[in-house]
Design a protein around this motif. Structure first.
Motif, mmCIF file in Angstrom:
data_model
loop_
_atom_site.group_PDB
_atom_site.id
_atom_site.type_symbol
_atom_site.label_atom_id
_atom_site.label_comp_id
_atom_site.label_asym_id
_atom_site.label_seq_id
_atom_site.Cartn_x
_atom_site.Cartn_y
_atom_site.Cartn_z
ATOM 1 N N CYS A 6 -40.968 43.501 -9.185
ATOM 2 C CA CYS A 6 -40.984 43.797 -10.623
ATOM 3 C C CYS A 6 -40.081 44.978 -10.923
ATOM 4 O O CYS A 6 -40.152 46.016 -10.247
ATOM 5 N N HIS A 7 -39.245 44.817 -11.936
ATOM 6 C CA HIS A 7 -38.380 45.888 -12.412
ATOM 7 C C HIS A 7 -38.550 46.071 -13.921
ATOM 8 O O HIS A 7 -38.995 45.166 -14.633
ATOM 9 N N PHE A 8 -38.165 47.245 -14.368
ATOM 10 C CA PHE A 8 -38.144 47.587 -15.792
ATOM 11 C C PHE A 8 -36.698 47.905 -16.134
ATOM 12 O O PHE A 8 -36.074 48.754 -15.485
ATOM 13 N N GLY A 9 -36.147 47.200 -17.127
ATOM 14 C CA GLY A 9 -34.739 47.361 -17.468
ATOM 15 C C GLY A 9 -34.529 47.794 -18.899
ATOM 16 O O GLY A 9 -35.402 47.627 -19.760
ATOM 17 N N LEU A 10 -33.352 48.363 -19.154
ATOM 18 C CA LEU A 10 -32.998 48.838 -20.488
ATOM 19 C C LEU A 10 -31.626 48.318 -20.891
ATOM 20 O O LEU A 10 -30.680 48.339 -20.084
ATOM 21 N N TYR A 11 -31.541 47.850 -22.120
ATOM 22 C CA TYR A 11 -30.264 47.555 -22.763
ATOM 23 C C TYR A 11 -29.924 48.717 -23.697
ATOM 24 O O TYR A 11 -30.795 49.220 -24.414
ATOM 25 N N ALA A 12 -28.678 49.153 -23.692
ATOM 26 C CA ALA A 12 -28.276 50.266 -24.555
ATOM 27 C C ALA A 12 -26.776 50.195 -24.793
ATOM 28 O O ALA A 12 -26.041 49.488 -24.082
ATOM 29 N N LYS A 13 -26.323 50.925 -25.773
ATOM 30 C CA LYS A 13 -24.906 50.989 -26.098
ATOM 31 C C LYS A 13 -24.303 52.275 -25.544
ATOM 32 O O LYS A 13 -25.023 53.225 -25.220
ATOM 33 N N PRO A 14 -22.976 52.323 -25.429
ATOM 34 C CA PRO A 14 -22.348 53.562 -24.948
ATOM 35 C C PRO A 14 -22.615 54.729 -25.891
ATOM 36 O O PRO A 14 -22.913 54.548 -27.079
ATOM 37 N N VAL A 15 -22.509 55.926 -25.354
ATOM 38 C CA VAL A 15 -22.664 57.134 -26.160
ATOM 39 C C VAL A 15 -21.503 57.219 -27.156
ATOM 40 O O VAL A 15 -20.341 57.110 -26.765
ATOM 41 N N PRO A 16 -21.775 57.382 -28.456
ATOM 42 C CA PRO A 16 -20.688 57.482 -29.432
ATOM 43 C C PRO A 16 -19.812 58.704 -29.153
ATOM 44 O O PRO A 16 -20.277 59.749 -28.701
ATOM 45 N N GLY A 17 -18.522 58.548 -29.392
ATOM 46 C CA GLY A 17 -17.579 59.647 -29.219
ATOM 47 C C GLY A 17 -16.404 59.457 -30.143
ATOM 48 O O GLY A 17 -16.481 58.726 -31.142
ATOM 49 N N PHE A 18 -15.292 60.098 -29.842
ATOM 50 C CA PHE A 18 -14.097 59.902 -30.663
ATOM 51 C C PHE A 18 -13.590 58.470 -30.529
ATOM 52 O O PHE A 18 -13.160 57.850 -31.486
ATOM 53 N N ILE A 19 -13.670 57.923 -29.295
ATOM 54 C CA ILE A 19 -13.284 56.541 -29.028
ATOM 55 C C ILE A 19 -14.549 55.694 -28.904
ATOM 56 O O ILE A 19 -15.471 56.036 -28.163
ATOM 57 N N ASN A 20 -14.587 54.576 -29.614
ATOM 58 C CA ASN A 20 -15.776 53.723 -29.623
ATOM 59 C C ASN A 20 -15.365 52.253 -29.630
ATOM 60 O O ASN A 20 -14.213 51.906 -29.885
ATOM 61 N N ASP A 21 -16.349 51.392 -29.357
ATOM 62 C CA ASP A 21 -16.222 49.937 -29.529
ATOM 63 C C ASP A 21 -15.046 49.351 -28.769
ATOM 64 O O ASP A 21 -14.291 48.522 -29.287
ATOM 65 N N VAL A 22 -14.896 49.760 -27.508
ATOM 66 C CA VAL A 22 -13.796 49.235 -26.699
ATOM 67 C C VAL A 22 -14.138 47.811 -26.247
ATOM 68 O O VAL A 22 -15.179 47.568 -25.643
ATOM 69 N N THR A 23 -13.252 46.864 -26.547
ATOM 70 C CA THR A 23 -13.444 45.471 -26.133
ATOM 71 C C THR A 23 -12.139 44.930 -25.571
ATOM 72 O O THR A 23 -11.054 45.358 -25.965
ATOM 73 N N ALA A 24 -12.267 43.984 -24.657
ATOM 74 C CA ALA A 24 -11.098 43.324 -24.074
ATOM 75 C C ALA A 24 -11.273 41.819 -24.198
ATOM 76 O O ALA A 24 -12.330 41.284 -23.854
ATOM 77 N N SER A 25 -10.234 41.131 -24.697
ATOM 78 C CA SER A 25 -10.256 39.678 -24.839
ATOM 79 C C SER A 25 -9.127 39.104 -23.986
ATOM 80 O O SER A 25 -7.991 38.957 -24.446
ATOM 81 N N PRO A 26 -9.411 38.808 -22.701
ATOM 82 C CA PRO A 26 -8.343 38.377 -21.804
ATOM 83 C C PRO A 26 -8.003 36.906 -21.951
ATOM 84 O O PRO A 26 -8.848 36.073 -22.277
ATOM 85 N N ASP A 27 -6.751 36.591 -21.701
ATOM 86 C CA ASP A 27 -6.274 35.228 -21.540
ATOM 87 C C ASP A 27 -5.810 35.113 -20.098
ATOM 88 O O ASP A 27 -6.237 35.910 -19.250
ATOM 89 N N ASP A 28 -4.919 34.175 -19.779
ATOM 90 C CA ASP A 28 -4.509 34.045 -18.389
ATOM 91 C C ASP A 28 -3.513 35.125 -17.962
ATOM 92 O O ASP A 28 -3.657 35.733 -16.904
ATOM 93 N N THR A 29 -2.504 35.407 -18.790
ATOM 94 C CA THR A 29 -1.508 36.421 -18.422
ATOM 95 C C THR A 29 -1.445 37.571 -19.424
ATOM 96 O O THR A 29 -0.583 38.435 -19.315
#
Length: 674
Positions: A321-344
């Motif tokens: 048995c484990h206990f887990g947490l979902y959370a977001k990154p700590v807000p800062g000057f840079i936020n909401d970094v996402t990557a949408s990769p294709d093949d190249t």
């Protein structure tokens, strides 16, 4: 004289606790006196500042050096503080086993399957995970003291609810200190959950062994003198809740590691809970199970404490048995970094709290090393495209934004480029293999030109031996029965420790960009070789440990039988010896113990080949407006005055669909490039 004083101090401690019925705080004062008389090094109990770890989650470190005014043990403490009012924090506990059977029904209970904290975190994409409830063998009262193979079913003790579904009910007045949380994380702490409280309306419930802190009072004096091993000096996992119910505290106290951290007694665990800010708290399952992990910004699981199971055996312990947490990154000057990769290519987006420049640093390792061109345009919503990447490849990156002479750099992140592929079957599970039981230590039996014509036999898969007869639970046919070992040290006729296998297959593609996809039914462990080179180990000691005929598998899958498939893919540098034409695939299968009654082997093989995906560029016209749109991602729109060119990037450049050009001047032609 000093020795006499120590003995009297010890007697005084016993007298205070047993005859004068003083509080635990008085007991601690006597313990401090004992340390004062014996310590020769500076003592300190230090608890560091809370540091933001994720949004709504802080981390702090504590240490104790034995001596006057401190605890009597060397201790290292990891503490997590969770803001229960943060709407972006969610809880998740171990869910039901697929073949769930509740405990207490008169038959063996299989409520959950064991997992390491690391694998639990990765499987459910959590940000943090820590061990929680105690667990037992499905059919007995035994608590496994060893690392069970990942996925083995167990029954959990104490109440456990996962996302509103009851996994384990409270069985009795044992392991009965319960934490309940609603779907919005409102907590309820029940020090002694017997008779059991209703779990109606509870979204997440976990239970500890016993309470150590109740309404701000250290109640661990209840366990003084108790001979049970759990009350001795041990590594500890403890949960606590603040008096105002705003914070949940999770702490680990490392132990059984001389010179680093000894562990803690119950009363010390309670005092650490008070130090971090808890008002109520419980000792959870601990010892070798104590483990706290977190996911870093690249998606890698990192163990925050030093669990003694890994320290002693280099293997993190599996628990029920484990206990887990979902959370977001700590807000800062840079936020909401996402990557949408294709093949190249990959499109990377982020936001900043003020207009700033845009640039990306990236590479195949955390050393990075490559930079995108700097965009000096000051924006708050940033989009940068990287091109020229390798399909099916992992890249690390960070984003960089500068404004008014200040540069801001994000943590490292990670993405994997896609790979447009088609999988061609090479052979299926009924493939024919040559096999032998001979000891091949020192023999180059995996080489392509090795002559296996003198081996014991050959036959289609699955190849098997089981002294109990065919296992009907295996979902694919058992076709070729192999011989047992008449000299097995456990019992005559039981399997040999190791069986060896070879087969040939033809490949029409070179290794550039291709991969081999395996689906296996194997009991217990195996090592695979391609044209003489080792390519994969399954449930065997990790490389560079040499493999020998007498070596046993390190674990087993699917509860001990080949009733489910193992799958893995070999690509990149591991496939440099794949050749056009004839190839030899070899494998050796090892049993888990000399007394294991069965061995099973069979594998199917697929060749994964990349292909090019052409985009579809569409032109729409309505009410005087032209709209260009296209399928796929990672393309740049180009334009020219004639179909022959010269072609230039459409100003922008334009890298996202749709695009509306201005209808003015001479005709323009458009195309997509990657």
């Amino acid at each position: 004289m000093r020795r006499i004083l120590v003995t009297r101090s010890m007697a005084m401690i016993i007298n205070i606790v047993k005859t004068k019925n003083r509080t635990l705080r008085t007991y601690l004062g006597a313990a401090a006196l004992l340390v004062l008389l014996t310590a020769r090094v500076p003592a300190s109990t230090v608890f560091g500042p809370w540091v933001p770890f994720f949004k709504g989650i802080d981390r702090a470190l504590g240490t104790n050096t034995p001596g006057p005014g401190a605890f009597a043990e060397l201790q290292v403490v990891n503490a997590i503080r969770v803001d229960l009012t943060d709407p972006d924090v969610r809880f998740f506990s171990t869910p039901r086993y697929t073949n769930y059977v509740a405990d207490g029904t008169g038959i063996c209970g299989s409520e959950t399957v064991v997992s390491t904290a690391t694998n639990f975190l990765k499987k459910y994409n959590l940000q943090m995970a820590i061990n929680a409830n105690n667990f037992h063998d499905p059919c007995t009262a035994d608590s496994p003291s060893y690392t069970l193979p990942e996925g083995s079913p167990v029954r959990v003790t104490g109440a456990l609810v996962s996302t509103g579904q009851v996994v384990s009910v409270q069985e009795g007045a044992i392991d009965d200190s319960t934490f309940m949380f609603t779907s919005n994380n409102a907590p309820t702490f029940i020090p002694t959950n017997w008779p059991p409280a209703s779990t109606a309306g509870a979204y997440t419930v976990v239970s500890g062994l016993y309470a150590v802190l109740v309404n701000g009072r250290n109640v661990a004096s209840n366990y003084l003198g108790n001979p049970d091993f759990v009350h001795a000096l041990n590594p500890r996992t403890a949960f606590g809740v603040s008096q105002d119910h705003r914070y949940l505290y999770l702490i680990t106290i490392d132990g059984r590691q001389s010179g680093y951290s000894d562990g803690a007694y119950d009363w010390e665990t309670a005092e650490w809970l008070k130090i971090v800010g808890a008002w109520n708290g419980a000792n959870m399952d601990g010892g070798g199970s104590t483990c706290l992990v977190a996911m870093d910004s690249t998606g890698r699981a990192v163990e925050l404490n030093h669990d003694n199971a890994a320290a002693a055996n280099r293997v993190e312990r599996t628990v029920g048995c484990h206990f887990g947490l979902y959370a977001k990154p700590v807000p800062g000057f840079i936020n909401d970094v996402t990557a949408s990769p294709d093949d190249t290519t990959v499109m990377i987006n982020w936001s900043t709290t003020a207009p700033a420049t845009s640039q990306i640093q990236y590479g195949l390792t955390t050393n990075l090393g490559s930079f995108s061109p700097l965009s000096a345009t000051l924006v708050t919503n940033h989009s940068v495209q990287l091109t020229g990447l390798t399909p099916g490849t992992g890249y690390y990156f960070n984003v960089i934004s500068s404004v008014s002479g200040s540069q801001y750099v994000s943590s490292n992140f990670f993405f994997v480029t896609t790979n447009y592929v088609v999988t061609n079957a090479v052979f299926d599970l009924s493939n024919v293999w040559s096999y032998t039981t001979a000891n091949l230590d020192g023999v180059n039996w995996t080489a392509p030109k090795y002559d296996d014509s003198g081996w014991d036999g050959s036959g289609p898969g699955l190849l098997w031996i089981d002294i109990r007869g065919p296992n009907s639970a295996i979902p694919v046919p058992l076709v070729t029965q192999m011989p047992g070992n008449p000299n097995n040290t456990y019992a005559a006729g039981y399997p040999y420790t190791t069986y060896y296998f070879r087969t040939h297959f033809t490949c029409a593609n070179n290794s550039s960009g291709v991969s081999l996809q395996f689906t296996d039914y194997i009991d217990d462990g195996a090592v695979f070789y391609l044209n003489g080179n080792e390519i994969y180990r399954l449930r065997m000691p990790a490389a560079p440990t040499p493999i020998s005929n007498s070596m046993l598998a390190s674990s087993y899958g699917c509860g001990g039988d080949a009733t489910c498939a193992d799958s893995f893919t070999i690509a990149g540098s591991a496939l440099t010896n794949l050749v056009v034409g004839d190839n030899v695939l070899a494998a050796e299968v090892h049993n888990y113990s000399v007394g294991s009654p069965d061995i099973t082997f069979g594998t199917s093989l697929g060749l994964v080949v990349p292909y090019s995906l052409s985009p579809l560029l569409s032109v729409g016209y309505s009410n005087g407006t032209v709209t260009l749109s296209w399928s796929g991602s990672g393309f740049t729109l180009q334009q020219a005055g004639t179909p022959a060119g010269a072609w230039t990037n459409t100003p922008g450049p334009v890298i996202t669909s749709p695009y509306t050009p201005t209808i003015q001047g001479p005709a323009l032609f458009y195309r997509l490039v990657k």
